[in-house]
Each structure stands twice: as structure tokens, then as C-alpha cells.
Design an enzyme around this catalytic site. Structure first.
Site, PDB file in Angstrom:
ATOM      1  N   ASP A 285     -73.324  33.634   1.189  1.00  0.00           N
ATOM      2  CA  ASP A 285     -72.474  32.556   1.697  1.00  0.00           C
ATOM      3  C   ASP A 285     -72.101  32.678   3.170  1.00  0.00           C
ATOM      4  O   ASP A 285     -71.203  31.970   3.634  1.00  0.00           O
ATOM      5  CB  ASP A 285     -71.197  32.469   0.862  1.00  0.00           C
ATOM      6  N   GLU A 286     -72.763  33.528   3.929  1.00  0.00           N
ATOM      7  CA  GLU A 286     -72.445  33.609   5.349  1.00  0.00           C
ATOM      8  C   GLU A 286     -73.637  34.114   6.145  1.00  0.00           C
ATOM      9  O   GLU A 286     -74.495  34.838   5.630  1.00  0.00           O
ATOM     10  CB  GLU A 286     -71.219  34.502   5.598  1.00  0.00           C
TER      11      GLU A 286
ATOM     12  N   ASP B 284     -69.585  30.432   7.606  1.00  0.00           N
ATOM     13  CA  ASP B 284     -69.064  31.027   6.380  1.00  0.00           C
ATOM     14  C   ASP B 284     -68.709  29.906   5.413  1.00  0.00           C
ATOM     15  O   ASP B 284     -67.869  29.051   5.712  1.00  0.00           O
ATOM     16  CB  ASP B 284     -67.815  31.862   6.702  1.00  0.00           C
TER      17      ASP B 284
END
Length: 434
Positions: free
Chosen positions: A121-122, A27
């Protein structure tokens, strides 16, 4: 890229026995804000947020210095500025975030082909097949963190665990810039003290009946009889939550995991009062959603709108098309019809959103259409293709609908782009962990 056994351990690491812990959840830390700060290093130690600067703007992302003042994602910008008057507000740059995301995802793919992105973003990674090349799972996590920082000047937090739901929670627990290993033997010890809302799938609607039963923690949920849970939250949710609370999660990392929908919405600086004003925002949103469909290689079978009124009442409407599309004109036509179906009388509207869902690969849909109708044309028309080519070559703004030109239409939008890519297996975890 070699083994990472010699990598130093960061101060933010919580290590443990990683035997059998083949799932990583990576993350990025305050991703949007971090990308902006990377471009402007003078902002590094300042409280920075990404979002709209007007009175109705919303915080899309907050740097960690900003969070120390209580500023959080999804907070109204006015409230954020009251909490932190010295806040630095930066307009969002979707292209920069997409490019940074692609670069980071390539690092993940260097380690394992089993990468399941959840958003920009993860992502989950299954590293069971990579330990022979790169070392134990925790070593692989250190290697990923080092490469992300050295190659892209960004930081990430990584959870290492035997199952996906615990890996997700582990990464959130070691933010920012941390690494946490939750061993097989330590899963329940890690899970049970957490609030029940930390579990995958427990939102406010599910949390309320659990609270009425006196269930506050994951441990309390784990020992609650299934029959009691079924009466409170239904059969499917009861079985799902009871399994997670007891450390059972059979879901594998799925590299074929795809977007479920693409959407955009805008909060306006002043209320929209006429249909013409609303249609202009629908046109803007339809163009953006259609462009993102084409960029991603998808077509959509279902189109929807979201309308939020001045009193914060929100309505949504969707319509399924006869044929999937990625054409802005088709999306716009459908959104206007959906809006008119509301039959509003003198509305005061503060937010307008457009959504495309029920996605499928464009090539697959076009081939099916060609098989059925010899004269069927591709979903996007020549105008869309010309706009895409010009945008790719020259950037924005090059060409667009005439009704969107002018300072008034641009100044009305204070929220800018609000990323909303829903995922078919999106995790519901504690807020503010970005």
C-alpha cells in the site's frame, strides 16, 4: 494521460514550492479496510476493521471511523471491541488486497519507471523525468490521486519533498486523502518540531537512550553533538540520525528494491499443547509462504519460525539451507526441525509463524543449480506446481494437506493471514498513519 495543471486542489492539500521536490511518497489510506468497504459500500460510514474476530484476533487495519474510537492496527481485537462495541469485523482477503495493490502500482508506473514499492500500500516515486510530460511534482501528485480514486474508488495521501525521508513523513502528516508539499527551504521547519520517533530508524530501542539525553524532538537531535550521539546509540546510528535530523538523505528511489523476507503468522483461538498441533500450524504456514514465494518468482535460502507462548514470551529460530527453495515440503521439514530444537516441555503456544528470507530470483537460482549439477531439478516439485495450477484456475480451497482439513483446524485460527513483507529499506515512522 495528460498534464494535470487544471486539476482542482483538494481541501486536504498543503501546497508549497515544489521546485527540486522530485520524490513522491504515495500511501494508500486504510488500505485493507478501504478495499473491503469498496466491495461492500454499505459499510462506508461504519467503524470497520480487518482481522480475526475471536478473542485473540488482532486488528490488521482500521477504517477512519473506527480510529475515532481509538482503534488502531496491531491492537488486540478484544480491546478494539471494548473501545467500539459496534465495530464491524471483516476477515482478511489477501487476494483482493494484492489485486488492488497491483492496479495502483500500474498507475504509478504510467508516470515513471522509478517506482520503489515498500509494501502493498505504499511506494516512493522519482518524478524528475516526468515533469516534461505531466507537469510539476505537485501536479503529478494530484494526477495520481485522481486516477487512483476515479479508476479504483480508493484514496491515497501523497508527500512531495526533495528527499525520501521527508516525503514519507509528509504523506503521513496529511492523511487521509491529502497532499503535502515540503519545499527545499522548508525541510527543517517541517522536521524540527516532530517527535524524534518520527525519524526513519528510531524505534523504541533507539528512542530510550535519546530520551535519557533529553532529546524529544527532531530539532533537539539536530543540534546534539555527534560525539554525544555516538556514545548513546553507536557510530552508524548516530551519523544516520544526525543527517536525517538536519535534512540530509542521500538515498535514491530504487526501482530494483526487493522483498527481504516473506512470512505469515497466526494467533490461535486456544493454546496449542501438543507437537502435533504445532506441526499442523507449521504445515499451514509453510504452504502459504512457499506459495507466495512461487507467485513472486523467488526462492529462499533461509527458513525461520516464530513461536509465542501463553505468557507472550516470543522466540525465533532460523536456519540457512544448502540450496534455496520454494517447495512447501522443504520449508515444512526445516520448520519442524527448528521447532524440535527448542526442546519444549509441555508448552502452551498462542502464535505460530513461518518465515522465508535471504531471497533471490528463482530463475537465477535454478540456472546456477543446472550449471553445477546436470540432473538438478527445479526447486518446486510437481505437487507444488499442480496445486498452483489448480489454485490459479479454481481459487481456494481446492487441494491441500489432509491434516489441515476439517472445521477444527480452521476455527482455531482467528487472526487469518497476517501480512508481513519486510523490506530492505523499510521506513520506521509514526504508527497509525495508514
Amino acid at each position: 494521460m495528460g498534464r494535470s495543471a487544471d486539476l482542482p486542489r483538494a481541501s486536504g492539500e498543503i501546497d508549497g514550492d515544489d521546485t527540486g521536490c522530485h520524490v513522491l511518497h504515495v500511501d494508500m489510506d486504510a488500505f485493507f479496510a478501504s478495499v473491503e468497504i469498496r466491495a461492500r459500500p454499505e459499510l462506508r460510514d461504519l467503524p470497520v476493521v480487518v482481522g480475526g474476530a475471536g478473542g485473540r484476533g488482532v486488528v490488521m487495519a482500521a477504517s477512519y471511523p473506527a480510529r475515532r474510537f481509538g482503534v488502531r492496527s496491531a491492537m488486540p481485537m478484544g480491546q478494539a471491541l471494548r473501545l467500539c462495541p459496534q465495530l464491524v469485523v471483516v476477515a482478511p482477503d489477501r487476494k483482493a488486497y494484492a489485486e488492488a495493490s497491483s492496479a495502483v502500482m500500474r498507475i504509478f508506473a504510467d508516470v515513471t519507471p522509478l517506482v520503489e514499492p515498500l509494501s502493498l500500500d505504499e511506494a516512493f516515486l522519482d518524478v524528475s523525468g516526468a515533469v516534461g510530460l505531466f507537469g510539476r511534482p505537485a501536479e503529478i501528485a494530484r494526477l495520481i490521486r485522481r486516477r487512483v480514486f476515479e479508476e479504483h474508488q480508493l484514496t491515497c495521501s501523497v508527500g512531495v519533498a526533495p528527499i525520501k525521508s521527508v516525503a514519507k513523513l509528509a504523506s503521513g502528516s496529511c492523511k487521509p486523502d491529502g497532499l503535502r508539499v515540503v519545499s527545499r527551504a522548508g525541510v527543517l521547519e517541517f522536521l524540527h518540531p516532530l517527535p524524534v520517533t518520527a525519524l526513519w530508524g528510531v524505534g523504541q530501542r533507539t528512542a530510550e537512550p535519546l530520551r535519557r539525553l533529553g532529546i524529544r524532538t527532531v530539532g533537539e537531535l539536530a543540534v546534539t553533538p555527534l560525539d554525544t550521539l555516538r556514545r548513546a546509540v553507536g557510530n552508524a546510528s548516530a551519523a544516520h540520525l544526525h543527517a536525517l535530523a538536519n535534512g540530509h538523505d542521500e538515498r535514491a528511489v530504487n526501482p530494483a528494491h526487493v522483498e527481504k523476507s516473506i512470512s505469515t503468522d497466526r494467533t490461535l483461538a486456544s493454546d496449542l499443547l501438543t507437537e502435533a498441533e504445532v506441526c499442523r500450524e507449521l504445515l499451514r504456514g509453510s504452504g502459504e509462504v512457499a506459495e507466495r514465494l512461487r507467485q513472486a518468482g523467488w526462492v529462499a535460502r533461509t527458513v525461520g519460525i516464530k513461536i509465542r507462548f501463553a505468557d507472550f514470551t516470543t522466540v525465533t529460530r532460523v536456519h540457512t539451507l544448502p540450496e534455496p527453495t520454494d517447495a512447501a515440503a522443504v520449508v515444512y521439514s526445516e520448520t519442524v526441525q527448528l521447532y524440535r530444537s527448542l526442546k519444549l516441555d509441555r508448552p502452551r503456544i498462542r502464535l505460530v509463524g513461518v518465515k522465508a528470507e535471504n531471497l533471490r530470483p528463482a530463475a537465477e537460482a535454478t540456472q546456477l543449480a543446472l550449471d553445477l549439477f546436470d540432473d538438478q531439478k527445479p526447486a518446486n516439485g510437481p505437487t507444488d506446481r499442480v496445486i498452483d495450477a489448480l489454485t490459479a484456475r479454481f481459487g481456494r480451497p481446492v487441494v491441500g494437506p489432509a491434516s489441515l482439513l476439517g472445521r477444527d483446524s480452521e476455527s482455531r485460527s482467528v487472526g487469518g493471514f497476517n501480512r508481513s513483507v519486510d523490506r530492505s529499506q523499510r521506513l520506521a515512522g509514526p504508527a497509525g498513519n495508514e
